[in-house]
Write a protein that holds these residues in place. Sequence first.
Motif, mmCIF file in Angstrom:
data_model
loop_
_atom_site.group_PDB
_atom_site.id
_atom_site.type_symbol
_atom_site.label_atom_id
_atom_site.label_comp_id
_atom_site.label_asym_id
_atom_site.label_seq_id
_atom_site.Cartn_x
_atom_site.Cartn_y
_atom_site.Cartn_z
ATOM 1 N N LEU A 24 26.806 -5.546 47.098
ATOM 2 C CA LEU A 24 25.969 -6.091 45.790
ATOM 3 C C LEU A 24 25.932 -7.384 46.744
ATOM 4 N N PHE A 25 25.834 -7.850 47.189
ATOM 5 C CA PHE A 25 25.505 -9.230 47.353
ATOM 6 C C PHE A 25 23.874 -9.203 47.686
ATOM 7 N N PHE A 26 24.052 -8.187 48.998
ATOM 8 C CA PHE A 26 22.462 -8.271 49.730
ATOM 9 C C PHE A 26 21.596 -7.294 48.171
ATOM 10 N N LEU A 27 22.362 -6.271 46.795
ATOM 11 C CA LEU A 27 21.070 -6.019 46.501
ATOM 12 C C LEU A 27 20.820 -7.372 45.201
ATOM 13 N N VAL A 28 22.084 -7.831 45.224
ATOM 14 C CA VAL A 28 21.665 -8.882 43.543
ATOM 15 C C VAL A 28 20.520 -10.012 44.589
ATOM 16 N N TRP A 29 20.826 -10.236 45.894
ATOM 17 C CA TRP A 29 19.941 -11.434 46.496
ATOM 18 C C TRP A 29 18.465 -10.872 46.421
ATOM 19 N N LEU A 30 18.297 -9.305 46.488
ATOM 20 C CA LEU A 30 17.065 -8.517 46.656
ATOM 21 C C LEU A 30 16.886 -9.378 45.111
ATOM 22 N N LYS A 31 17.286 -8.508 44.385
ATOM 23 C CA LYS A 31 16.672 -9.128 42.561
ATOM 24 C C LYS A 31 16.798 -10.376 42.639
ATOM 25 N N LEU A 32 17.455 -10.663 42.727
ATOM 26 C CA LEU A 32 17.018 -12.707 42.740
ATOM 27 C C LEU A 32 16.010 -12.966 43.279
ATOM 28 N N ARG A 33 15.836 -13.108 44.348
ATOM 29 C CA ARG A 33 14.657 -13.661 45.021
ATOM 30 C C ARG A 33 13.956 -11.976 45.439
ATOM 31 N N PRO A 34 12.688 -11.219 45.527
ATOM 32 C CA PRO A 34 12.381 -10.387 45.090
ATOM 33 C C PRO A 34 10.576 -10.839 47.031
ATOM 34 N N THR A 35 10.895 -9.881 47.047
ATOM 35 C CA THR A 35 9.232 -10.474 49.034
ATOM 36 C C THR A 35 8.690 -10.832 48.136
#
Length: 93
Positions: A72-83
Amino acid sequence: MSDLQREVSELESKSATAARLFDIRRIIGGLFVVYGVIVTIAGISPSDADLKKAEGVNINLWTGLAMLALGLFFLVWLKLRPTAPPTPTDVQE
């Protein structure tokens, strides 16, 4: 706009979409969430033999919850700071 410039801009947009789709954070997060759910389910009702092997610690439950948290940390990180999409380069004619 010439045909070449239009094709280049279409390829750049497809490349940016592919880069976001195959972001490593999405893959790692998804795998950890899936495996975390499986291990957590296995740890919900452990047998006495499993608890004895782990010296009384319900290791499957704790490991599954940790895997869920990491995924969930990785998925939230992806959502908050997209590429960020790649910057377009100047087309020389």
